[in-house]
Design an enzyme around this catalytic site. Structure first.
Site, PDB file in Angstrom:
ATOM      1  N   ARG A  44       0.917  -1.127   0.174  1.00 18.60           N
ATOM      2  CA  ARG A  44       0.018   0.010  -0.001  1.00 18.60           C
ATOM      3  C   ARG A  44       0.737   1.435   0.117  1.00 18.60           C
ATOM      4  NH1 ARG A  44       2.597   2.140   3.719  1.00 18.60           N
ATOM      5  NH2 ARG A  44       0.804   3.791   3.745  1.00 18.60           N
ATOM      6  N   GLY A  45       0.335   2.420  -0.257  1.00 12.63           N
ATOM      7  CA  GLY A  45       0.976   3.707  -0.398  1.00 12.63           C
ATOM      8  C   GLY A  45       1.085   3.940  -1.775  1.00 12.63           C
ATOM      9  N   ARG A  87      -7.487  -0.437  -6.848  1.00 13.77           N
ATOM     10  CA  ARG A  87      -7.733   0.448  -6.205  1.00 13.77           C
ATOM     11  C   ARG A  87      -8.015   1.997  -7.029  1.00 13.77           C
ATOM     12  NH1 ARG A  87      -4.087   1.054  -0.814  1.00 13.77           N
ATOM     13  NH2 ARG A  87      -6.123   2.117  -0.038  1.00 13.77           N
ATOM     14  N   GLN A 196      -1.981   2.511   9.964  1.00 10.50           N
ATOM     15  CA  GLN A 196      -0.606   2.525   9.017  1.00 10.50           C
ATOM     16  C   GLN A 196       0.328   3.374   9.815  1.00 10.50           C
ATOM     17  OE1 GLN A 196      -3.507   2.949   7.553  1.00 10.50           O
ATOM     18  NE2 GLN A 196      -3.614   2.416   5.466  1.00 10.50           N
ATOM     19  N   ASP A 237      -1.929  10.876  -2.254  1.00 10.18           N
ATOM     20  CA  ASP A 237      -2.183   9.782  -3.186  1.00 10.18           C
ATOM     21  C   ASP A 237      -2.744  10.337  -4.553  1.00 10.18           C
ATOM     22  OD1 ASP A 237      -3.041   8.791  -0.403  1.00 10.18           O
ATOM     23  OD2 ASP A 237      -2.896   6.946  -1.862  1.00 10.18           O
ATOM     24  N   ASN A 247      -5.324  12.433   0.164  1.00 11.06           N
ATOM     25  CA  ASN A 247      -4.582  11.674   0.939  1.00 11.06           C
ATOM     26  C   ASN A 247      -5.416  11.004   2.020  1.00 11.06           C
ATOM     27  OD1 ASN A 247      -1.743  10.815   1.784  1.00 11.06           O
ATOM     28  ND2 ASN A 247      -1.964  11.898   3.646  1.00 11.06           N
TER      29      ASN A 247
HETATM   30  O1  MRU Z   1      -4.501   3.119   1.977  1.00 10.48           O
HETATM   31  P1  MRU Z   1      -3.101   3.413   1.976  1.00 10.48           P
HETATM   32  O2  MRU Z   1      -2.386   2.815   3.111  1.00 10.48           O
HETATM   33  O3  MRU Z   1      -2.475   3.024   0.605  1.00 10.48           O
HETATM   34  O4  MRU Z   1      -2.933   4.827   2.166  1.00 10.48           O
HETATM   35  C1  MRU Z   1      -1.513   5.677   1.898  1.00 10.48           C
HETATM   36  C2  MRU Z   1      -1.632   7.001   2.100  1.00 10.48           C
HETATM   37  O5  MRU Z   1      -2.501   7.634   2.288  1.00 10.48           O
HETATM   38  C3  MRU Z   1      -0.121   7.744   1.713  1.00 10.48           C
HETATM   39  O6  MRU Z   1      -0.236   8.798   2.907  1.00 10.48           O
HETATM   40  C4  MRU Z   1      -0.035   8.092   0.448  1.00 10.48           C
HETATM   41  O7  MRU Z   1      -0.381   6.881  -0.480  1.00 10.48           O
HETATM   42  C5  MRU Z   1       1.395   8.631   0.111  1.00 10.48           C
HETATM   43  S1  MRU Z   1       2.438   7.384   0.382  1.00 10.48           S
HETATM   44  C6  MRU Z   1       3.969   8.097  -0.012  1.00 10.48           C
END
Ligand code: MRU
Length: 338
Positions: A44-45, A87, A196, A237, A247
């Site tokens: 994820r991220g 996603r 997270q 994101d 985000n």
């Molecule tokens: O749902 P996730 O864990 O994929 O969400 C991640 C985030 O919102 C992060 O802040 C974003 O992807 C930036 S990662 C460098």
């Protein structure tokens, strides 16, 4: 410790659902398994899912037994289509898949031999992984100047090495400042529902020996009021032309609180996160399963019959954002990205 690695025809994904308790790589032998890893947040991220998806496409080509380039192209396009539906919110996923698709189309059009096409797709995915790390280091250097010695920086979710291939974006800026000799302390929000911040951000900062304090999401206003926060840095994101930042859910709340307390609010992200076409009202905010809210670590905490709303992201308007840190430099308002 890389979040995604190509190992001779296998996409190895560090299973982030098991962290911080266990460090295990999932050996993905098919693009379908990569797609599932993205859906289940095993990886994820935004930058990490982009690179994982590109490797999934490379894997689809690598495993393909077709004899003609057109057949290969059609199978790989099927994989790209599947990965596109994992996603909806992070721009990096679509950026990476578009890049792989354009390369595939060009190679087929140029009449390149089928084995060469497979090889070039694998090399492109590996190149994206390397670029990610270099980009984050540049973001880190660019952003480090915004932090002062002895600053305490609040961050939300995980925009670190784990959210990318390595080094991180928001945490990359913190690493950049620490590498420049500044003493930085971090406050990490736990980031409900999937934690997270508690599970991943604290884990990777502790590994690097960076001072980190964990708080629950609802403590942000109080710690700001107490004067415990000098700056906020988060990842993104998706970033729109006019500076709207999408985000992790809770980012908007933190931005509003930061402004109320006169605390600079920074966003760090690579150019692959930018979406210069979509308008704020058109952005698809992922809604995830109710069980993420009604349960914690598999334990039910809410009544069976309760209704749940579980958006995974929110949108922060540009007026709350003091600067956006990228590999192309630091942008200040008014934002008009091109
Ligand atoms: O749902 P996730 O864990 O994929 O969400 C991640 C985030 O919102 C992060 O802040 C974003 O992807 C930036 S990662 C460098």
């Amino acid at each position: 410790m890389r979040s995604v690695v190509w190992r001779d025809g296998v996409v190895a994904i560090l299973n982030q659902r098991l962290l911080p308790h266990r460090m295990e790589y999932i050996e993905c032998n098919s693009y379908e398994r990569v797609a599932q890893a993205i859906e289940h947040l095993e990886v994820r991220g935004a930058p990490a899912i982009g690179v994982a998806a590109a490797m999934g496409v490379a894997l689809a080509a690598f495993k393909c037994e077709a004899r003609r380039a057109e057949e290969l192209a059609s199978e790989v396009k099927g994989a790209i289509n599947r990965l596109r539906h994992t996603r909806p919110t992070a721009k990096n996923l679509f950026w990476a898949l578009d890049r792989m698709e354009v390369l595939l189309k060009n190679l087929v059009r140029e009449g390149v031999d089928i084995e060469e096409i497979k090889d070039r797709l694998v090399k492109e995915a590996l190149k994206m992984a390397e670029e990610d790390v270099q980009t984050n280091r540049t973001i880190g250097r660019n952003g480090a100047v915004l932090l002062d010695d002895e600053d305490t920086v609040l961050t939300h979710c995980n925009a670190g090495a784990l959210a990318c291939v390595d080094y991180g974006t928001a945490l990359g800026v913190i690493r950049g400042a620490v590498e420049a000799g500044k003493r930085i302390r971090v406050i990490a929000t736990e980031t409900r529902p999937l934690l997270q911040g508690a599970r991943l951000t604290t884990f990777e900062l502790l590994q690097d020996g960076i001072d980190v304090t964990l708080i629950t999401d609802n403590m942000v206003g109080y710690v700001m009021k107490l004067g415990m926060v000098d700056k906020v840095i988060v990842g993104a994101d998706r970033i729109l032309r006019d500076g709207h930042v999408i985000n992790k859910i809770g980012t908007y709340t933190i931005a509003v609180l930061a402004r109320e307390h006169g605390i600079p609010f920074y966003v760090a992200a690579p150019w692959s996160t930018f979406d210069l076409e979509t308008k704020p009202e058109e952005v698809v905010i992922e809604e995830r399963d109710a069980s993420e809210v009604t349960e914690i670590a598999g334990v039910r905490i809410a009544p069976q019959e309760v209704k749940v709303f579980n958006p995974a992201f929110d949108i922060t308007p540009p007026e709350y954002i003091s600067a956006i840190i990228t590999e192309r430099g630091v942008f200040k308002p008014p934002y008009d990205f091109k």
